[in-house]
Design an enzyme around this catalytic site. Structure first.
Site, PDB file in Angstrom:
ATOM      1  N   ASP A  46      -9.774   2.150   2.909  1.00  0.00           N
ATOM      2  CA  ASP A  46      -9.719   1.418   4.190  1.00  0.00           C
ATOM      3  C   ASP A  46     -10.206   2.312   5.328  1.00  0.00           C
ATOM      4  O   ASP A  46     -10.917   1.857   6.238  1.00  0.00           O
ATOM      5  CB  ASP A  46      -8.275   1.002   4.530  1.00  0.00           C
ATOM      6  CG  ASP A  46      -7.805  -0.191   3.724  1.00  0.00           C
ATOM      7  OD1 ASP A  46      -8.640  -0.994   3.295  1.00  0.00           O
ATOM      8  OD2 ASP A  46      -6.577  -0.310   3.527  1.00  0.00           O
ATOM      9  N   LYS A  67       0.814  -1.226   0.000  1.00  0.00           N
ATOM     10  CA  LYS A  67       0.000   0.000   0.000  1.00  0.00           C
ATOM     11  C   LYS A  67       0.848   1.277   0.000  1.00  0.00           C
ATOM     12  O   LYS A  67       0.488   2.267  -0.630  1.00  0.00           O
ATOM     13  CB  LYS A  67      -0.955   0.007   1.200  1.00  0.00           C
ATOM     14  CG  LYS A  67      -2.025  -1.071   1.090  1.00  0.00           C
ATOM     15  CD  LYS A  67      -2.977  -1.075   2.269  1.00  0.00           C
ATOM     16  CE  LYS A  67      -3.879  -2.289   2.196  1.00  0.00           C
ATOM     17  NZ  LYS A  67      -4.842  -2.360   3.290  1.00  0.00           N
TER      18      LYS A  67
HETATM   19  N1  LIG Z   1     -10.514  -5.844   7.633  1.00  0.00           N
HETATM   20  C1  LIG Z   1      -9.931  -5.125   6.688  1.00  0.00           C
HETATM   21  O1  LIG Z   1     -10.586  -4.631   5.766  1.00  0.00           O
HETATM   22  C2  LIG Z   1      -8.449  -4.899   6.737  1.00  0.00           C
HETATM   23  C3  LIG Z   1      -7.911  -3.837   6.003  1.00  0.00           C
HETATM   24  C4  LIG Z   1      -6.514  -3.643   6.067  1.00  0.00           C
HETATM   25  C5  LIG Z   1      -5.721  -4.512   6.827  1.00  0.00           C
HETATM   26  N2  LIG Z   1      -6.288  -5.547   7.509  1.00  0.00           N
HETATM   27  C6  LIG Z   1      -5.450  -6.437   8.358  1.00  0.00           C
HETATM   28  O2  LIG Z   1      -4.743  -5.634   9.271  1.00  0.00           O
HETATM   29  C7  LIG Z   1      -3.604  -6.342   9.726  1.00  0.00           C
HETATM   30  C8  LIG Z   1      -2.421  -5.403   9.850  1.00  0.00           C
HETATM   31  O3  LIG Z   1      -2.059  -4.920   8.588  1.00  0.00           O
HETATM   32  P1  LIG Z   1      -0.915  -3.805   8.432  1.00  0.00           P
HETATM   33  O4  LIG Z   1      -0.730  -3.609   6.966  1.00  0.00           O
HETATM   34  O5  LIG Z   1      -1.230  -2.624   9.262  1.00  0.00           O
HETATM   35  O6  LIG Z   1       0.338  -4.588   9.040  1.00  0.00           O
HETATM   36  P2  LIG Z   1       1.775  -4.040   9.336  1.00  0.00           P
HETATM   37  O7  LIG Z   1       2.005  -2.787   8.559  1.00  0.00           O
HETATM   38  O8  LIG Z   1       2.667  -5.191   9.156  1.00  0.00           O
HETATM   39  O9  LIG Z   1       1.730  -3.626  10.929  1.00  0.00           O
HETATM   40  C9  LIG Z   1       1.629  -4.561  11.905  1.00  0.00           C
HETATM   41  C10 LIG Z   1       1.715  -3.876  13.305  1.00  0.00           C
HETATM   42  O10 LIG Z   1       1.349  -4.861  14.236  1.00  0.00           O
HETATM   43  C11 LIG Z   1       2.384  -5.007  15.212  1.00  0.00           C
HETATM   44  N3  LIG Z   1       2.442  -6.437  15.531  1.00  0.00           N
HETATM   45  C12 LIG Z   1       2.565  -7.473  14.668  1.00  0.00           C
HETATM   46  N4  LIG Z   1       2.517  -8.647  15.328  1.00  0.00           N
HETATM   47  C13 LIG Z   1       2.368  -8.340  16.640  1.00  0.00           C
HETATM   48  C14 LIG Z   1       2.251  -9.124  17.822  1.00  0.00           C
HETATM   49  N5  LIG Z   1       2.294 -10.462  17.792  1.00  0.00           N
HETATM   50  N6  LIG Z   1       2.093  -8.474  19.006  1.00  0.00           N
HETATM   51  C15 LIG Z   1       2.049  -7.142  19.059  1.00  0.00           C
HETATM   52  N7  LIG Z   1       2.165  -6.328  17.973  1.00  0.00           N
HETATM   53  C16 LIG Z   1       2.318  -6.934  16.776  1.00  0.00           C
HETATM   54  C17 LIG Z   1       3.653  -4.477  14.595  1.00  0.00           C
HETATM   55  O11 LIG Z   1       4.486  -4.024  15.628  1.00  0.00           O
HETATM   56  P3  LIG Z   1       6.044  -3.644  15.374  1.00  0.00           P
HETATM   57  O12 LIG Z   1       6.036  -2.245  14.805  1.00  0.00           O
HETATM   58  O13 LIG Z   1       6.616  -3.708  16.746  1.00  0.00           O
HETATM   59  O14 LIG Z   1       6.587  -4.662  14.456  1.00  0.00           O
HETATM   60  C18 LIG Z   1       3.080  -3.362  13.686  1.00  0.00           C
HETATM   61  O15 LIG Z   1       2.954  -2.163  14.415  1.00  0.00           O
HETATM   62  C19 LIG Z   1      -3.403  -7.511   8.749  1.00  0.00           C
HETATM   63  O16 LIG Z   1      -3.806  -8.702   9.408  1.00  0.00           O
HETATM   64  C20 LIG Z   1      -4.352  -7.152   7.599  1.00  0.00           C
HETATM   65  O17 LIG Z   1      -4.832  -8.313   6.936  1.00  0.00           O
HETATM   66  C21 LIG Z   1      -7.646  -5.743   7.504  1.00  0.00           C
END
Ligand SMILES: NC(=O)c1ccc[n+]([C@@H]2O[C@H](COP(=O)([O-])OP(=O)(O)OC[C@H]3O[C@@H](n4cnc5c(N)ncnc54)[C@H](OP(=O)(O)O)[C@@H]3O)[C@@H](O)[C@H]2O)c1
Length: 263
Positions: free
Chosen positions: A99, A63
């Site tokens: 989003d 993205k």
């Molecule tokens: N429902 C929907 O329409 C929708 C839309 C968009 C995204 N999503 C979902 O949203 C999720 C996140 O997406 P993203 O693009 O924001 O991911 P991302 O950019 O990879 O960010 C992940 C964040 O989560 C933290 N994190 C990851 N694993 C963790 C754990 N076990 N414990 C605590 N913190 C943790 C990371 O911390 P650090 O900075 O410390 O690494 C980071 O801040 C995905 O599962 C995606 O499929 C859903």
């Protein structure tokens, strides 16, 4: 025939093709929505042109790359720094973020709220923080590490790691981390989460189609809960609206896409 695609890595699990193809079929549009994995980020926009697409959605992890590569970025995506929707306009590729508004529509069924706490600091957290602020909801970002907090600091949000967080009441707690997606972990230490939930009214998890430990705990503690399914639905409805230049009402698109969830 019009052609659309989802771009990401992986994309095999994506239900976007199901939602968009169902809506096009229902609304008698001669079009098709396919999946295309993009392993090399620099190939995102070249692939859009090579496939002669009319529009696309972009998912994890591209993205931010899409934001940087499209010819023009419109609307709230300019503040978020990430786009999930690409629309061809003449020979240009225009980027949008649906989003953020999709999330806000998903929490519309929740009642009044003054403030929110976002767990996680990735791309999804950015979209949610920006839209909550747009609607006047005071938002704090809590992440396990500092590295991704810079964006939020620059934007003027209160943001901390677990270590320096001072607990206070928040109406809404949102999990944007992938904790609980493929494991049984919580997005922050258990005692901290229980204290936050004991003072909150609503819990939202962006993960969909499964009950995460985060939502299970919130449910047991009596909070009103929602997973990410409606956010997914509404971001798709809003993307479809952009693909077809407001030709249909949002309610019409939503009704067609909702049926696709039932398959
Ligand atoms: N429902 C929907 O329409 C929708 C839309 C968009 C995204 N999503 C979902 O949203 C999720 C996140 O997406 P993203 O693009 O924001 O991911 P991302 O950019 O990879 O960010 C992940 C964040 O989560 C933290 N994190 C990851 N694993 C963790 C754990 N076990 N414990 C605590 N913190 C943790 C990371 O911390 P650090 O900075 O410390 O690494 C980071 O801040 C995905 O599962 C995606 O499929 C859903």
């Amino acid at each position: 025939m019009l052609l659309f695609s989802i771009f990401g890595e992986p994309v095999t699990h994506s239900i976007s093709p199901r939602l968009h193809n169902n809506a096009m079929c229902d609304l008698k549009i001669n079009g098709c929505y396919v999946r295309q994995a993009i392993t090399e980020p620099s190939m995102l926009i070249p692939t859009f042109h090579a496939m002669q697409l009319d529009g696309a959605n972009v998912t994890v992890p591209h993205k931010e790359v899409a934001f940087a590569q499209c010819d023009e970025v419109r609307g709230i995506a300019q503040n978020i720094g990430a786009v999930n929707t690409l629309v061809k306009e003449k020979n240009k590729v225009i980027g949008y973020n649906t989003d953020a508004e999709g999330f806000y529509k998903a929490i519309a069924s929740f009642g009044e709220m003054q403030n929110a706490l976002i767990l996680g600091a990735g791309g999804t957290a950015k979209a949610i923080a920006i839209i909550l602020r747009q609607y006047g909801i005071k938002t704090h970002i809590l992440n396990r590490s500092t590295s991704r907090l810079d964006f939020f600091k620059e934007q003027g949000f209160a943001c901390t790691t677990w270590e320096n967080f001072e607990i206070k009441p928040y109406d809404l707690i949102i999990n944007t981390t992938s904790a609980g997606l493929k494991d049984i972990s919580l997005p922050c230490p258990e005692l901290l989460l229980e204290t936050l939930f004991s003072q909150a009214k609503y819990a939202f998890d962006v993960i969909y189609n499964q009950s995460t430990p985060f939502l299970t705990k919130a449910h047991h503690l009596g909070l009103t809960c929602k997973d990410g399914k409606e956010m997914l639905l509404y971001q798709a409805v809003l993307a479809f609206d952009l693909f077809f230049h407001q030709r249909f009402t949002l309610n019409t698109i939503e009704a067609s896409m909702r049926k696709a969830f039932e398959y």
